[in-house]
Design an enzyme around this catalytic site. Structure first.
Site, PDB file in Angstrom:
ATOM      1  N   ASP A 195       0.822  -1.206   0.000  1.00 34.51           N
ATOM      2  CA  ASP A 195       0.000   0.000   0.000  1.00 34.51           C
ATOM      3  C   ASP A 195       0.860   1.262   0.000  1.00 34.51           C
ATOM      4  O   ASP A 195       2.076   1.195   0.219  1.00 34.51           O
ATOM      5  CB  ASP A 195      -0.954  -0.009   1.208  1.00 34.51           C
ATOM      6  CG  ASP A 195      -0.280  -0.438   2.507  1.00 34.51           C
ATOM      7  OD1 ASP A 195       0.972  -0.401   2.585  1.00 34.51           O
ATOM      8  OD2 ASP A 195      -0.990  -0.821   3.444  1.00 34.51           O
TER       9      ASP A 195
ATOM     10  N   ASN B 202      -6.733  -3.180  14.758  1.00 31.45           N
ATOM     11  CA  ASN B 202      -8.159  -3.366  14.451  1.00 31.45           C
ATOM     12  C   ASN B 202      -8.382  -4.509  13.451  1.00 31.45           C
ATOM     13  O   ASN B 202      -9.479  -4.712  12.963  1.00 31.45           O
ATOM     14  CB  ASN B 202      -8.766  -2.066  13.917  1.00 31.45           C
ATOM     15  CG  ASN B 202      -8.172  -1.646  12.569  1.00 31.45           C
ATOM     16  OD1 ASN B 202      -7.304  -2.319  12.020  1.00 31.45           O
ATOM     17  ND2 ASN B 202      -8.646  -0.539  12.034  1.00 31.45           N
TER      18      ASN B 202
ATOM     19  N   HIS C 187      -6.853  -4.806  10.459  1.00 27.94           N
ATOM     20  CA  HIS C 187      -6.672  -4.496   9.039  1.00 27.94           C
ATOM     21  C   HIS C 187      -5.412  -5.163   8.490  1.00 27.94           C
ATOM     22  O   HIS C 187      -4.475  -5.460   9.219  1.00 27.94           O
ATOM     23  CB  HIS C 187      -6.703  -2.986   8.748  1.00 27.94           C
ATOM     24  CG  HIS C 187      -5.492  -2.228   9.181  1.00 27.94           C
ATOM     25  ND1 HIS C 187      -5.542  -0.926   9.627  1.00 27.94           N
ATOM     26  CD2 HIS C 187      -4.179  -2.570   9.223  1.00 27.94           C
ATOM     27  CE1 HIS C 187      -4.321  -0.519   9.915  1.00 27.94           C
ATOM     28  NE2 HIS C 187      -3.475  -1.500   9.683  1.00 27.94           N
TER      29      HIS C 187
ATOM     30  N   GLU D 274      -9.455  -1.889   5.730  1.00 24.82           N
ATOM     31  CA  GLU D 274      -9.944  -1.584   7.072  1.00 24.82           C
ATOM     32  C   GLU D 274     -11.241  -2.364   7.346  1.00 24.82           C
ATOM     33  O   GLU D 274     -11.979  -2.668   6.405  1.00 24.82           O
ATOM     34  CB  GLU D 274     -10.255  -0.082   7.169  1.00 24.82           C
ATOM     35  CG  GLU D 274      -9.047   0.830   6.986  1.00 24.82           C
ATOM     36  CD  GLU D 274      -8.288   1.085   8.276  1.00 24.82           C
ATOM     37  OE1 GLU D 274      -8.201   0.157   9.120  1.00 24.82           O
ATOM     38  OE2 GLU D 274      -7.761   2.188   8.430  1.00 24.82           O
TER      39      GLU D 274
HETATM   40  P1  PGA Z   1       2.557  -2.023  12.928  1.00 25.49           P
HETATM   41  O1  PGA Z   1       1.447  -1.848  11.808  1.00 25.49           O
HETATM   42  O2  PGA Z   1       3.513  -3.033  12.423  1.00 25.49           O
HETATM   43  O3  PGA Z   1       3.167  -0.663  13.038  1.00 25.49           O
HETATM   44  O4  PGA Z   1       1.841  -2.454  14.170  1.00 25.49           O
HETATM   45  C1  PGA Z   1       0.851  -2.963  11.269  1.00 25.49           C
HETATM   46  C2  PGA Z   1      -0.259  -2.554  10.338  1.00 25.49           C
HETATM   47  O5  PGA Z   1      -0.932  -1.535  10.630  1.00 25.49           O
HETATM   48  O6  PGA Z   1      -0.468  -3.239   9.335  1.00 25.49           O
END
Ligand code: PGA
Length: 244
Positions: free
Chosen positions: A67, A136, A138, A143
């Site tokens: 992304d 969450n 995602h 999302e």
């Molecule tokens: P993080 O992010 O590795 O900073 O926890 C993971 C994500 O949001 O995919």
């Protein structure tokens, strides 16, 4: 899902880097899907070390990142492209033309998403997609929602996700872009193999639901249950709510 639990975050990073290195040694033209976020930083550092000290070569490999934010240049310190240059690309021998990224500055964002799908198909698909997970649930910027998009698409970011990304924007969530381009759940599930990596207690609950909960668009990671080659790399805190 094949779940591997390690004592420490460092062990997760070493095991994951070794897994990628073995795949590359067997097949130098490997196609690797890559995430950003705090979680893969140690793995990327270990891959750089394997390149520098043990001759691991990425010269024939290709990469596709999951992304990118909309509306910021690849040279912006908050962009995922910048993150990847800093944490991985600058320290290994990937050929620039084999690094694939979504362009969040593209004039036609829908056409840009279609181009990405075509480019993935043109190399024969992704062999191994590495994935982080948001607290969450995602995956990429898919999302939690009532509906998920299958293909690479233009996504609106949740407030919590923008807050989680604020560090690269001077700590100010208001400066984090509201939109991003992301591989869709279908794009991700088409990869031949997937590895989800999560560390820290903050991820324990969504990991438990990802592995044992129902498949639901309210937890995009739960869709990984439907793929037949998924490995999950966890440290003990992230695995703390899984049955022993
Ligand atoms: P993080 O992010 O590795 O900073 O926890 C993971 C994500 O949001 O995919």
């Amino acid at each position: 899902m094949n779940i591997r639990v390690f004592d420490t975050e460092d062990q997760v990073a070493r095991a994951l880097a070794d897994r990628v290195a073995s795949a590359l040694r067997v097949r130098p033209n490997f196609v690797l899907g890559l995430p950003t976020g705090r979680t893969p930083i140690a793995t990327y550092a270990e891959l750089r070390r394997l390149h520098a000290e043990e001759g691991l070569s990425f010269a024939r490999a290709s990469t596709f990142n999951l992304d990118e934010f909309v509306g910021i240049e690849p040279t912006h310190p908050g962009s995922f492209r910048y993150f990847m240059e800093r944490h991985l690309f600058a320290g290994i021998d990937l050929k620039p033309e084999r690094i694939h990224f979504l362009d969040g500055m593209a004039a036609d964002l829908d056409a840009e998403c279609e181009r990405y799908e075509r480019d993935i198909a043109a190399v024969g698909g992704i062999d191994l997609q590495l994935l982080g997970i948001g607290s969450n649930g995602h995956i990429g910027f898919n999302e939690p929602a009532e509906e998920l998009m299958a293909n690479t698409h233009h996504a609106a970011l949740h407030v919590g996700t923008r807050r989680d990304n604020a560090a690269q924007f001077g700590g100010d969530p208001a400066r984090v872009p509201h939109e991003a381009l992301s591989m869709g759940m279908g794009t991700i599930l088409k990869a031949a193999a997937l590895i989800l990596v999560a560390t820290g207690e903050r991820k324990a609950q969504c990991i438990e639901r990802t592995v044992h909960g129902p498949v639901t668009t309210r937890l995009p990671a739960s869709f990984l249950q439907m793929h037949r080659a998924v490995e999950v790399y966890l440290d003990r805190p992230a695995a703390s709510l899984l049955p022993v």
